[in-house]
Structure formats: structure tokens, C-alpha cells
Design an enzyme around this catalytic site. Sequence first.
Site, PDB file in Angstrom:
ATOM      1  N   SER A  82       0.824  -1.234   0.059  1.00 48.61           N
ATOM      2  CA  SER A  82       0.046  -0.040  -0.059  1.00 48.61           C
ATOM      3  C   SER A  82       0.781   1.160  -0.059  1.00 48.61           C
ATOM      4  O   SER A  82       1.768   1.621  -0.876  1.00 48.61           O
ATOM      5  CB  SER A  82      -1.094  -0.070   1.187  1.00 48.61           C
ATOM      6  OG  SER A  82      -2.052   0.811   1.019  1.00 48.61           O
ATOM      7  N   HIS A  85      -7.853  -5.823   0.524  1.00 52.08           N
ATOM      8  CA  HIS A  85      -6.515  -5.070   0.444  1.00 52.08           C
ATOM      9  C   HIS A  85      -5.847  -5.453   1.692  1.00 52.08           C
ATOM     10  O   HIS A  85      -6.265  -5.383   2.845  1.00 52.08           O
ATOM     11  CB  HIS A  85      -7.078  -3.502   0.715  1.00 52.08           C
ATOM     12  CG  HIS A  85      -5.673  -2.517   0.829  1.00 52.08           C
ATOM     13  ND1 HIS A  85      -5.195  -2.439  -0.332  1.00 52.08           N
ATOM     14  CD2 HIS A  85      -5.371  -1.733   1.687  1.00 52.08           C
ATOM     15  CE1 HIS A  85      -3.959  -1.325  -0.030  1.00 52.08           C
ATOM     16  NE2 HIS A  85      -4.284  -0.995   1.100  1.00 52.08           N
TER      17      HIS A  85
HETATM   18  C1  GTR Z   1      -5.482   4.393   1.768  1.00 51.22           C
HETATM   19  C2  GTR Z   1      -4.951   5.196   0.804  1.00 51.22           C
HETATM   20  C3  GTR Z   1      -4.065   4.310  -0.032  1.00 51.22           C
HETATM   21  C4  GTR Z   1      -3.298   3.423   0.478  1.00 51.22           C
HETATM   22  C5  GTR Z   1      -3.901   2.798   1.756  1.00 51.22           C
HETATM   23  C6  GTR Z   1      -2.788   2.338   2.792  1.00 51.22           C
HETATM   24  O1  GTR Z   1      -6.368   5.106   2.678  1.00 51.22           O
HETATM   25  O2  GTR Z   1      -5.869   5.998   0.170  1.00 51.22           O
HETATM   26  O3  GTR Z   1      -3.538   5.302  -1.014  1.00 51.22           O
HETATM   27  O4  GTR Z   1      -2.246   4.132   0.583  1.00 51.22           O
HETATM   28  O5  GTR Z   1      -4.445   3.947   2.744  1.00 51.22           O
HETATM   29  O6  GTR Z   1      -1.532   2.717   2.919  1.00 51.22           O
HETATM   30  O7  GTR Z   1      -3.161   1.242   3.467  1.00 51.22           O
END
Ligand code: GTR
Length: 409
Positions: free
Chosen positions: A245, A386
Site C-alpha cells: 500500500s 486489501h
Molecule cells: C489508503 C490510501 C491508499 C493506501 C492505503 C494504505 O487510505 O488511500 O493510497 O496507501 O491507505 O496505505 O493502506
Amino acid sequence: MAQRENVISDESKVPEYKLPDVLTRFDGGKVKSAKIWFKKQRPEILKLFTEEVYGKVPGIQGISEVKVWETSDQAVNGLVIRKQLSLFFKKNDRNLEVNVLMYLPKTEQKVPVFLAYNFIGNHAVYNDPNIRLTESWVSNDPSVGIINNQVTEQSRAIASSRWPVDEIIKAGYGLVTVYYGDIDPDKPDFSDGIQPFFYQKNQTEPWENEWGSIAAWAWGLSRVMDYLENDPMIDAKKVAVLGHSRLGKAALWAGATDQRFAMVISNESGCGGAALSRRIFGETVRIINTSFPHWFCDKFKEYNDHEDLLPVDQHMLLALIAPRPLYVASAEGDKWADPRGEFLSAKYASAVYELLGLEGLPAKEMPEVNHPVMGTIGYHIRSGKHDLTLYDWNQYIRFADKHFKGITR
Ligand code: GTR
């Protein structure tokens, strides 16, 4: 939390867009040789990402001191080496401590490693009471005892599902991990972390074209690499830098700016990482710059709602990794990070690998879910949400086996 309404999450809503071609010079000519790529095109692309997206590192700061806290060959039931050390950065009255945790297989040989930041502190990655608790600022989470931005015993091992240490070791690799907040706490304020080391008198934040947090985290990975080059247990020619991420964005930028990283792995890095900005699918430049105003350089905000004006797009970032092996991973349930945009970006970066005589991404169309493809660029989209999972790690281990050891499984 980022605003997730009114964003494009349906492929049919993606507008038409025209990507800059990675092998077309900014003056219109074509890049036809490796020489022109390395001498002309690559530096120009790197400069544009530096000046328009991630920001410049304002100066030089090396490691001032290394303190090894322990090297134990009794970790994980006596089967694994655990090493803990701190890198200190000192300047005037400033002192930054960066804690490094390593699990290494027991062998006389130098070992290839995965180098990856973690989100909560080293103590959260593995169930091991000997890991030092971080004293750095950590985002509050009372449900796991993180109060007043300080961790407690309660958060030990809470992220262990993301760190399959046993499998990594069994495959013959080491894991080197660092809490990313040691370099720069992840909050929209530039009073702490590494940035103030470079301030001029009365300066309180980086200048418009200077680094945001992602570039600072990438810088930190390079400083860890400086250390690894001097650690006799590590094969510094085989360091795979990996991130999930936001830390995937940092890993990609580290790989682009520092060619000592022999392999780069982006796990669901999304917007500002592997995903193409011009698709404006899921998270967009405006959304990311609004939710995380400290991540990129200020200049990047000029492209809010104007992705078409960017002189680059993210496939060109991926191309900067060439000729080194690059893996891009997406998850089916992670539309926010635009899986298709991540795939296309890897596909368009292939042109540079092919120019260099390598197999880029061995897929013209997006592969099915849970069907990884691996050339010099690898890609998968897995089922689920995610996250960084054992499935992802198993592919990265296979990819490292292929490129570091010549083993295909
Ligand atoms: C989210 C963000 C993403 C990603 C994520 C993370 O909120 O919008 O770009 O980086 O966090 O790092 O878990």
C-alpha cells in the site's frame, strides 16, 4: 479516512485518456537503444518524478552510528538468527533512531533478504517477546492498546499474518523490517522525522519541490541498504525491497531512485504507486493529496483533477526499475487501488524491459484471479481484500527463487 463516494469503480466509467509513451523522448524522438534509455530518457523521467511527484531530497545525511542490541541464534526455537540494531542519524541537536529487526536463516553464507517497512512497529510483525517495543509515534488504536501514540505490550504480533517469517526462512531468505514511522511519522506535519534535519533557519516544512513522506520513507530504505552493504550476514546484491500500500509506493520510489535494490515488489500500492493516474479509477490524485497532504511534494497538488497534464504516468515509474525484476500485485477486492490500472502500468513498462532484451510482463491481457504471471516483471491479482497475505508472499518467494537463485517452481 479518504472519501470513497463518487469515485469511479466501474470500468465503463473510465474516461478516455492518452498516456505518455515511455520510449518517446520529451522532444519527440524515439528511444531506440539501451544507451539512450540509460543516458537520456531514464534520467529525464526520474527528474520529472522527483520534481513533480515525490519531491527532492534536500541534502545528504549518512548513518552517524550503528548500535547492535543483540544477535541471537536462538530465535524461533533455536532455528533462526534474530538480529536487532539501531541506526542513529545525528545533526546538531537532532537525533533520529531507526530500529532494524532481522530474522535470518542459519547458514554460513550471505543471505538474500526481503527488506520491508512495517506499519505498527517491529514488535507487531512476529510473536516473539524479545522484539524491542518501538518508542516512536504510532497512530492511535485503543483496541490494541496504542494510546497517546505509544505502543504497549498489547500490540505484540498483531500484524503477524502479514509476515510469514517461518516460510520466508524455510525458503532460504531473510526478513529485514523497520517501522516506517521511525523515519517520518505518518501525519501531516513536518516538525519531526527526517525532514527537519535539512531546514534552513526559520524553515518549518519542506519547500514546494522537496520531499513529502513517501520520498522520506524511500530515502530511509536506502539508508538501511547502506547498513546492509556492511553486514557480513547479508547478500547486499540480493535485496528485494517490498512494500504494501503506501509502503508499496515508497518501495517503488526507493527502487527507482536507488539501483542497489536488486528487486522491487509493490503489493497493492495503488494511486501514486503502480496504478495509472490518468484512469482516475478508485483513488485519484486529488483524493490522495487531500487525505494525505504530506505524502507527495506540494507541486503534485497542481495535478489535482488534472492528471492529463502530468508529464509522466506511473508506468514510467515502473520502467525506472528496469532491468531489475519487478513484481506488481493487486487484490480483487481492492478497487480503491485500481487493479486494472496496476496491471496496465506493468504492461506498458514492459516496453523498456523489451528494449533491454528482457521479457517484460508475459501477459497481454489481465490474468485471471489467482493466476500469477512471471517474466522479469511479475503480476498477480488475488482473491480477497486489501492486505499483504501468505498467498502474496508465496509468489514473491517464487519470484525471488526465479531471479535470485535460477529456480523455477
Ligand atoms: C489508503 C490510501 C491508499 C493506501 C492505503 C494504505 O487510505 O488511500 O493510497 O496507501 O491507505 O496505505 O493502506
